[in-house]
Design a protein around this motif. Structure first.
Motif, PDB file in Angstrom:
ATOM      1  N   ALA A  84       1.058  -1.073   0.091  1.00 46.46           N
ATOM      2  CA  ALA A  84       0.022  -0.098   0.014  1.00 46.46           C
ATOM      3  C   ALA A  84       0.805   1.124   0.009  1.00 46.46           C
ATOM      4  CB  ALA A  84      -0.764   0.063   1.189  1.00 46.46           C
ATOM      5  N   GLU A  85       0.371   2.208  -0.732  1.00 49.44           N
ATOM      6  CA  GLU A  85       1.233   3.431  -0.823  1.00 49.44           C
ATOM      7  C   GLU A  85       0.492   4.736  -0.209  1.00 49.44           C
ATOM      8  OE1 GLU A  85       1.419   3.951  -5.109  1.00 49.44           O
ATOM      9  OE2 GLU A  85       3.339   2.572  -5.216  1.00 49.44           O
ATOM     10  N   SER A  86       1.224   5.612   0.172  1.00 55.21           N
ATOM     11  CA  SER A  86       0.481   6.650   0.885  1.00 55.21           C
ATOM     12  C   SER A  86       0.758   7.941  -0.399  1.00 55.21           C
ATOM     13  CB  SER A  86       1.587   7.317   2.002  1.00 55.21           C
ATOM     14  OG  SER A  86       2.728   7.895   1.368  1.00 55.21           O
ATOM     15  N   ASP A  87       0.266   9.168   0.217  1.00 56.11           N
ATOM     16  CA  ASP A  87       0.484  10.195  -1.010  1.00 56.11           C
ATOM     17  C   ASP A  87       1.386  10.918  -0.914  1.00 56.11           C
ATOM     18  OD1 ASP A  87      -0.645  11.521   1.221  1.00 56.11           O
ATOM     19  OD2 ASP A  87      -2.698  12.279   0.294  1.00 56.11           O
ATOM     20  N   ARG A 217      -3.033   1.513  -4.846  1.00 57.02           N
ATOM     21  CA  ARG A 217      -3.487   2.798  -4.488  1.00 57.02           C
ATOM     22  C   ARG A 217      -4.993   2.893  -4.982  1.00 57.02           C
ATOM     23  NH1 ARG A 217      -1.283   7.238  -6.146  1.00 57.02           N
ATOM     24  NH2 ARG A 217      -2.010   8.752  -4.655  1.00 57.02           N
ATOM     25  N   GLU A 219      -8.046   5.868  -5.432  1.00 57.50           N
ATOM     26  CA  GLU A 219      -8.274   7.220  -5.289  1.00 57.50           C
ATOM     27  C   GLU A 219      -9.673   7.400  -4.677  1.00 57.50           C
ATOM     28  OE1 GLU A 219      -6.393   9.610  -5.102  1.00 57.50           O
ATOM     29  OE2 GLU A 219      -4.753   8.511  -6.019  1.00 57.50           O
ATOM     30  N   VAL A 235      -7.070  -2.679  -0.843  1.00 53.84           N
ATOM     31  CA  VAL A 235      -5.553  -2.516  -1.095  1.00 53.84           C
ATOM     32  C   VAL A 235      -5.025  -3.951  -0.846  1.00 53.84           C
ATOM     33  CG1 VAL A 235      -3.596  -1.681  -0.031  1.00 53.84           C
ATOM     34  CG2 VAL A 235      -5.575   0.075  -0.393  1.00 53.84           C
TER      35      VAL A 235
END
Length: 522
Positions: A84-87, A217, A219, A235
């Motif tokens: 999982a990625e952050s922004d 990710r 949105e 995710v």
């Protein structure tokens, strides 16, 4: 490039100490950098400037290096599923990419004379913008830095794709659809002007996947649209292929509805980031730009872990059935890099005796964005409200309406300079720039005639403005220019003005028909 006031009052390119007063030709190395939500890329150019009367203009531009396209690296989110990625952009990985491109171009940061840095999408967010700014801190004086909101990014894409120029060349109504990773920007151009625009939360990376097809990710728009078609997204989960196709079709439907304009459904209206397009005539020509356009025009076939290939085909089918002719963006075949191309060009002019600066310490000013609102100055009796409205509309279109950034307002005076006409003009301008003045910024006016002194005196003495007033004239500016105004020259009372303009492609020498490589980090 920056300007120094040498003892003789000359203006110099600071890194090479060359005088602009004694040379008829100047050669600069320039770089354009586009850092967005999904991708980043650079273009290095050599600009040859020639003297034309009292200014230098770009006579030739040579492409030195066109970078790979970096899929934007993000830091992994804490306390989230695998992958999982952050922004938050990974500034270290971005620095590594930038260093590699400088090395491939055969230049060092010290050899760069000028540049344009465009930040869009999540790159504009405070923590990202600060980290990115630090990457270019050593070159801050050379770069025009633009944080492009939806309205400005839409306009830049229309200009960079050649849609605006095509509308002049073909006397046509041209629509440019710029489909990126996070959003889609739609602009309608007539006679070289963007006459309508909108943006919508539809993009190739509304859902991002890894090499195994697991979700990295999601949105907010991706979650919303997936729910509409009954697709469950988690995710680290692998989504159902049929459900993903339903999602892509729904995205294309929403986008196409926004493209058509007029009254929109509730679901589509909820995704808009700007006011929707008005109902109007069918465009004569449609062009595409942005990352997804690479698939539409067949320049890219590889899947980079997003919805790009499927979304491209779904959108293309709908536009083909709609009827307008589909064209390749611009003579330069420039789709992916439409937001910013090349870098900035420089011209130098001098504003003469009919100027007003109060207080004198207000100068120098650097990197002021130029606005050129269509001011109604042709009538003998002017309308302050109409002038203010024109200024405010232009500020909104260029994402400058919040007032935190001082601007230079360029006007072309018409008619007599009577007291009442000057008074109405000044009041309208001050009202239109109210948000800038409320933030304590200076009121900067640039005219092409010789009434700069009268305008400045009126603003200061009659309107009693407390903010600094800089009113200069004899200068010609255009939208997408940025200007530096130097300190008053003791020898003449004039001020040197450096004009920096974003350069958009006009020849095929700036594009490549071959498939462009994409780099991935993180």
């Amino acid at each position: 490039m920056s300007s120094d006031n040498a003892p003789a009052g000359r203006v110099f390119f600071s890194n090479v100490r060359r005088s602009l007063e004694i040379e008829d030709e100047i050669v600069l190395v320039s770089v354009g950098v586009d850092i967005g939500s999904s991708t980043s890329h650079l273009v290095f150019s050599r600009l040859r400037l020639e003297r034309l009367d009292n200014r230098y203009v770009v006579a030739e531009r040579t492409l030195l290096h066109e970078s790979e396209v970096l899929l934007m690296p993000y830091l992994h989110a804490a306390n989230a599923g695998d992958g999982a990625e952050s922004d938050t952009i990974d500034a270290t990985a971005l620095r590594s990419f930038l260093d590699r491109q400088y090395a491939l171009a055969g230049v060092t940061p010290e050899l760069i004379d000028s540049g344009a840095l465009i930040l869009t999408g999540v790159a504009v967010r405070r923590r990202n913008a600060r980290a990115i700014g630090e990457l270019f801190a050593a070159q801050a004086g050379k770069f025009v830095a633009v944080s492009a909101g939806d309205a400005l990014e839409t306009t830049l894409a229309a200009m960079g794709s050649g849609a605006a120029a095509r509308s002049i060349r073909e006397a046509a109504r041209v629509m440019n659809i710029d489909i990126g990773g996070g959003t889609c920007k739609i602009a309608v151009c007539e006679a070289g002007v963007v006459v309508a625009q909108t943006a919508i939360d539809i993009g190739a990376r509304s859902v991002a996947l890894d090499a195994q097809g697991r979700v990295q990710r999601i949105e907010a728009a991706g979650t919303r649209l997936a729910a509409e078609v009954g697709l469950t997204l988690e995710v680290s989960g692998i989504p159902d292929a049929a459900g993903v196709q339903r999602l892509v079709d729904r995205m294309a439907d929403r986008l196409f509805e926004a493209v058509q304009g007029g009254v929109l459904s509730e679901g589509t209206a909820a995704l808009l980031r700007l006011e929707g397009l008005p109902a109007g005539a069918l465009p004569d020509v449609v062009t595409f730009s942005g990352g997804v356009s690479e698939y539409i025009y067949g320049r890219e076939t590889q899947n980079h872990g997003d919805l790009g290939p499927a979304l491209a085909q779904a959108v293309l089918r709908r536009v083909q059935a709609w009827g307008p002719r589909i064209a390749v963006p611009g003579a330069a075949d420039w789709g992916l890099r439409a937001t910013v191309v090349g870098a900035s060009q420089y011209t130098v002019q001098v504003s003469g005796g009919t100027i007003f600066v109060q207080p004198a310490g207000s100068l120098p000013l650097r990197n002021l964005p130029v606005i050129t609102p269509p001011l109604p100055l042709h009538d003998e009796v002017l309308d302050a409200g109409a002038i203010a409205s024109a200024v405010q509309t232009t500020l909104r279109r260029l994402d400058l309406h919040e007032g935190g950034q001082p601007v230079a307002l360029c006007y072309r005076w018409q008619g007599s300079a009577s007291f009442w006409r000057l008074d109405t003009f000044c009041r309208g301008v001050a009202q239109g720039l109210a948000t800038v003045l409320q933030h304590g910024g200076p009121l900067v006016l640039v005219g092409d005639g010789d009434i700069g002194g009268l305008v400045g005196i009126h603003l200061h003495s009659e309107l009693k403005l407390k903010q600094p007033v800089v009113s200069i004239d004899g200068i010609v500016l255009h939208e997408f220019d940025f200007i530096d105004i130097g300190a008053l020259l003791d020898t003449s009372g004039a001020v040197p003005v450096v004009i920096k303009s974003l350069v958009f492609p006009t020849t095929a020498a700036l594009g490549r028909s071959a498939q462009r490589p994409v780099a991935q980090q993180g």
